[in-house]
Design an enzyme around this catalytic site. Structure first.
Site, PDB file in Angstrom:
ATOM      1  N   LYS A 148       0.843  -1.134  -0.106  1.00  0.00           N
ATOM      2  CA  LYS A 148       0.019  -0.043  -0.111  1.00  0.00           C
ATOM      3  C   LYS A 148       0.938   1.237  -0.098  1.00  0.00           C
ATOM      4  CE  LYS A 148       0.778   1.252   4.390  1.00  0.00           C
ATOM      5  NZ  LYS A 148       1.733   2.405   5.126  1.00  0.00           N
ATOM      6  N   ASP A 184      -3.288  -1.198  10.355  1.00  0.00           N
ATOM      7  CA  ASP A 184      -3.244  -1.197   9.038  1.00  0.00           C
ATOM      8  C   ASP A 184      -3.856  -2.472   8.551  1.00  0.00           C
ATOM      9  OD1 ASP A 184      -2.133   1.411   8.733  1.00  0.00           O
ATOM     10  OD2 ASP A 184      -0.306   0.494   7.914  1.00  0.00           O
TER      11      ASP A 184
END
Length: 283
Positions: free
Chosen positions: A10, A141
């Site tokens: 990401k 996350d």
């Protein structure tokens, strides 16, 4: 039967620290987008209830590895709710491409891929919401990787709103250092009072990362990487570092800059994608 599962990287397209809670955790506003690039997990179901990680990480005990912790967590919760078929287990190995301490979410992505993949392979039947809740206990996350869509995140990163930012091409560069997240968040000079703004306002502003000034100050390699990359395109830090990235409209433009990369930078080109490669596999 061996199965193969993407564990994508990401980027934090922006990251703003808006405060600090009494428990020490920082509140933030950030924009997550996935890359069509990452690790690959190889999972072979077992029928004896055992979890084996076949590719240990130097310096990390297997039972402390997020891959094993995620597998055992799913096993425990599914078993307690009567949704774990008898004998469910797995042999797991990983092809690692994402650096540790790089700000690309490698460990969180690995954990999310394990939760999603084993829920599917074991046929536990947990919902995405249930898997995301489990993921949050492993790391802030993890839920965005479980949900699999680009998102605007608030709170400590767990309050997610799906969004569809432009899918640009990125040159991502790792400057050869690992930055533990606490090093950045404990720095007394870290900005901690950036005003909260709406997602609509933030998407219209120039993107930046509040952690970048600290990472550049404390790690000369990060400063050098950004100084080089900024000669070619708008560039910034992802997460708490150490990776930096620049965005381009075309793959060819990104690759032209990649060819100029100094030898001390480990760099690659990848496409930003709003649907995670993991979830694309499940469609």
């Amino acid at each position: 039967m061996m199965t193969h599962w993407p564990s994508p990287a990401k980027l934090n397209l922006f990251l703003y620290i808006t405060g600090q809670r009494a428990d020490g955790y920082h509140t933030l506003q950030t924009l997550f987008q996935f890359l069509d690039y990452g690790d690959t997990l190889h999972i072979e179901p077992r029928h004896d209830g055992e979890i084996h990680l076949l590719t240990p990480v130097n310096g990390v005990e297997n039972e402390d590895n997020l891959i094993v912790r995620a597998a055992r967590l799913l096993m425990k919760v599914a078993s307690e709710s009567g949704r774990l078929p008898a004998g469910s287990g797995a042999d797991i190995s990983i092809e690692k491409r994402l650096p540790m301490g790089g700000g690309l979410g490698g460990g969180s992505s690995n954990a999310a891929t394990v939760l999603v993949a084993l829920n599917h392979l074991w046929q536990c039947g947990l919902s995405i919401d249930e898997l995301a809740t489990l993921g949050l206990t492993l790391g802030a996350d993890v839920p965005v990787f479980v949900r699999g869509h680009a998102a605007f995140a608030e709170g400590v990163g767990e309050i997610l709103t799906p969004v569809n930012p432009p899918e640009k091409w990125y040159l991502v560069a790792h400057p050869g250092v690992s930055i533990p997240t606490p090093v950045i968040f404990k720095d007394p000079q870290l900005p901690r009072n950036t005003p909260k703004r709406s997602i609509d306002t933030l998407l219209k502003c120039e993107f930046s990362n509040d952690c970048e000034v600290i990472a550049r100050k404390r790690f000369r390699e990060v400063d050098a990487a950004l100084s080089w990359l900024l000669e070619y395109a708008p560039s910034r830090l992802t997460g708490t570092g150490a990776c930096v990235f620049a965005e381009f409209d075309t793959e060819s433009c990104a690759r032209q800059v990649l060819e100029q990369a100094p030898e001390w930078l480990n760099a690659f080109v990848a496409k930003g994608v709003n649907l995670s490669p993991l979830h694309r596999e499940l469609l």
